[in-house]
Enzyme design. Structure first.
Site, PDB file in Angstrom:
ATOM      1  CG  HIS A 268      33.868 -28.848  12.597  1.00 29.37           C
ATOM      2  ND1 HIS A 268      34.908 -27.836  13.126  1.00 29.37           N
ATOM      3  CD2 HIS A 268      34.599 -29.284  11.288  1.00 29.37           C
ATOM      4  CE1 HIS A 268      35.849 -27.945  12.343  1.00 29.37           C
ATOM      5  NE2 HIS A 268      36.022 -28.776  11.217  1.00 29.37           N
ATOM      6  CG  HIS A 307      38.512 -25.589  21.906  1.00 31.63           C
ATOM      7  ND1 HIS A 307      39.344 -26.551  21.591  1.00 31.63           N
ATOM      8  CD2 HIS A 307      38.104 -25.137  20.696  1.00 31.63           C
ATOM      9  CE1 HIS A 307      39.648 -26.529  20.216  1.00 31.63           C
ATOM     10  NE2 HIS A 307      38.667 -25.531  19.925  1.00 31.63           N
ATOM     11  CG  ASP A 363      33.041 -20.580  17.111  1.00 33.72           C
ATOM     12  OD1 ASP A 363      33.232 -20.146  16.022  1.00 33.72           O
ATOM     13  OD2 ASP A 363      33.039 -21.965  17.108  1.00 33.72           O
TER      14      ASP A 363
END
Ligand code: CMC
Length: 429
Positions: A268, A307, A363
């Site tokens: 996460h 994703h 990220d």
């Protein structure tokens, strides 16, 4: 065309007509499907909630195929570009609309009145070992806040909820910065309420000998944008945790601690750290083709790519990439940037990634910025938790106010042994 679904249960030959609302059927409508009267009725099975909506929400909208992310209807790109402060966006998430000047002033004042922590919190944090993980300290300290504010358990009183929202949004940067200073063995810096939310956080993190800390405007702006991008992401793992814990009517400090624990997991909130570790391991551009080959052979994943929801592009990644260049103008370029760009270039041209719709996610670049700004890698999940607190609280309150919600309590398919007789210890094999 009727908005219904017709289902024939081939075990009984019976046909049922089930209403469809919002392109969804209600799992409880399946309970009427029984083989006989003693039958419990049919359930639906959906591990990891892959295709189950557990709430009706009005907070955040995502269209993964089109790469759309909106808070209360406002596209994330517009919020990142135009918002004057993180607190403006936090207000939007919690109130449903952007504040006018008076509302924003009041909101800011109320949050700023709650940025300090009780001195015993400092003592509590001092009890951690010098090398304690900052996220572990953060989670424990957030949880400890419930013992300082016992009235917080009155979650059905709007004024009590409001006060805890001020407290949590006000105090999370202070607790986060104290965790960092503790790990460095540096004295804690108290909040400077003249500064912005992000500016004050930088002050509490990095102030050393100055009489008054002045955040660099570019870095303060970058952190504000990063906070805005991370403020909410609808029903992700930690938000679902916040709702689930909150559904028992526990105080929001305990629920937030649980949500932060969910966020800490490497699947996460930990991916940006994994990207930097991967770039460190790759080391030089010449090794990129070899890494891509390993990825294509299924030997490893390219961290920061792919994703669950976004299958076109992650709109946050686009904003962050631009921001990275602004930050590097001030901090100097993160040496890993060229490597990251090369990896991105080769991956985006490659059939393996194109076919699977794998694009850089939020990220891929955020870790590079955080590192350039001087944040240690183990602090990255804490940087995620600070702004996400606003999102968690918006969902917590929405959940409590939703008349359709009850204590979260999923069903199970029991596959263990059927009833059997207890065997005395000396007779067991
Ligand atoms: N590198 C290489 N191949 C990948 C990657 C990757 N990063 N991600 C997915 N794939 C492949 C996967 O192997 C599968 O291939 P195949 O069809 O041949 O079996 C295909 O793409 C579909 O992947 P999936 O596992 O079904 O996708 P998912 O939706 O279950 O997983 C994900 C999404 C984010 C967990 C995954 O893409 C991943 O592990 N990415 C790397 C970790 C990462 O960057 N996470 C940050 C997510 S953004 C933070 C947030 O928004 O909270």
């Amino acid at each position: 065309m009727p908005d219904t679904l017709t289902i024939t249960d081939n075990r009984t030959g019976k046909t049922y007509e089930i209403p469809i609302e919002f392109n969804t059927v209600r799992a409880m409508d399946f309970r009427q499907m029984k083989v006989d009267e003693s039958d419990f009725g049919m359930m639906t099975y959906d591990p990891a909630f892959m295709n189950t909506a557990s709430v009706k929400s009005r907070i955040t909208y995502i269209d993964g195929d089109k790469g759309i992310l909106q808070y209360r209807g406002y596209p994330i790109e517009q919020l990142a570009e135009n918002s004057t402060s993180f607190l403006e966006v936090a207000y939007l998430l919690l109130h449903g609309d952007l504040p006018n000047t008076k509302q924003l002033d009041e909101w800011r004042t109320n949050i700023k009145l709650h940025t300090f922590v009780h001195e015993n919190i400092k003592k509590l944090m001092e009890a951690f070992r010098y090398d304690a993980h900052p996220m572990g300290m953060f989670i424990s300290t957030i949880s400890a806040l419930s013992t300082f504010y016992p009235e917080a358990k009155d979650v059905l009183k709007p004024e009590v909820r409001r006060k805890q929202i001020y407290r949590l949004i006000g105090k999370v940067p202070t607790i986060a910065a104290f965790a960092y200073r503790h790990s460095k063995g540096m004295p804690y810096v108290y909040p400077d309420n003249e500064l912005t939310y992000a500016g004050n956080f930088l002050n509490m993190m990095f102030k050393i000998g100055e009489t008054r800390y002045k955040p660099h405007p570019v870095l303060e702006h970058a952190l504000t944008v990063l906070f805005i991008l991370h403020a909410d992401h609808e029903q992700n793992c930690s938000t679902n945790t916040m709702r689930s814990i909150g559904s028992s009517h526990i105080d929001p400090f305990s629920a937030c601690a649980g949500a932060a624990a969910a966020l800490w997991g490497p699947l996460h909130g930990g991916a940006n750290e994994a990207v930097l570790r991967m770039l460190d391991e790759i080391g030089s551009k010449s090794k990129v083709p070899e890494i891509i080959k390993d990825v294509k052979e299924g030997k490893r994943k390219l961290m920061g790519f792919g994703h669950r929801v976004y299958k076109n592009y992650d709109p946050r990644a686009k904003v962050i990439k631009k921001l990275a260049y602004e930050v590097f103008e001030v901090t100097g370029k993160n040496p890993k940037l060229d490597l990251a760009l090369e990896l991105e270039r080769i991956a985006l041209e490659d059939d393996y990634f194109v076919k699977r719709k794998l694009y850089p996610n939020v990220d891929f670049y955020s870790g590079l910025i955080y590192e350039a700004m001087g944040f240690p890698m183990d602090f990255f999940p804490v940087l995620f938790a600070i702004p996400r607190t606003a999102g968690w609280l918006a969902h917590w309150e929405e959940h409590l106010m939703d008349p359709e919600q009850k204590i979260a309590r999923p069903r199970q398919i029991y596959l263990g042994p059927t009833e059997r007789k207890w065997i005395p210890l000396d007779q067991r094999k």
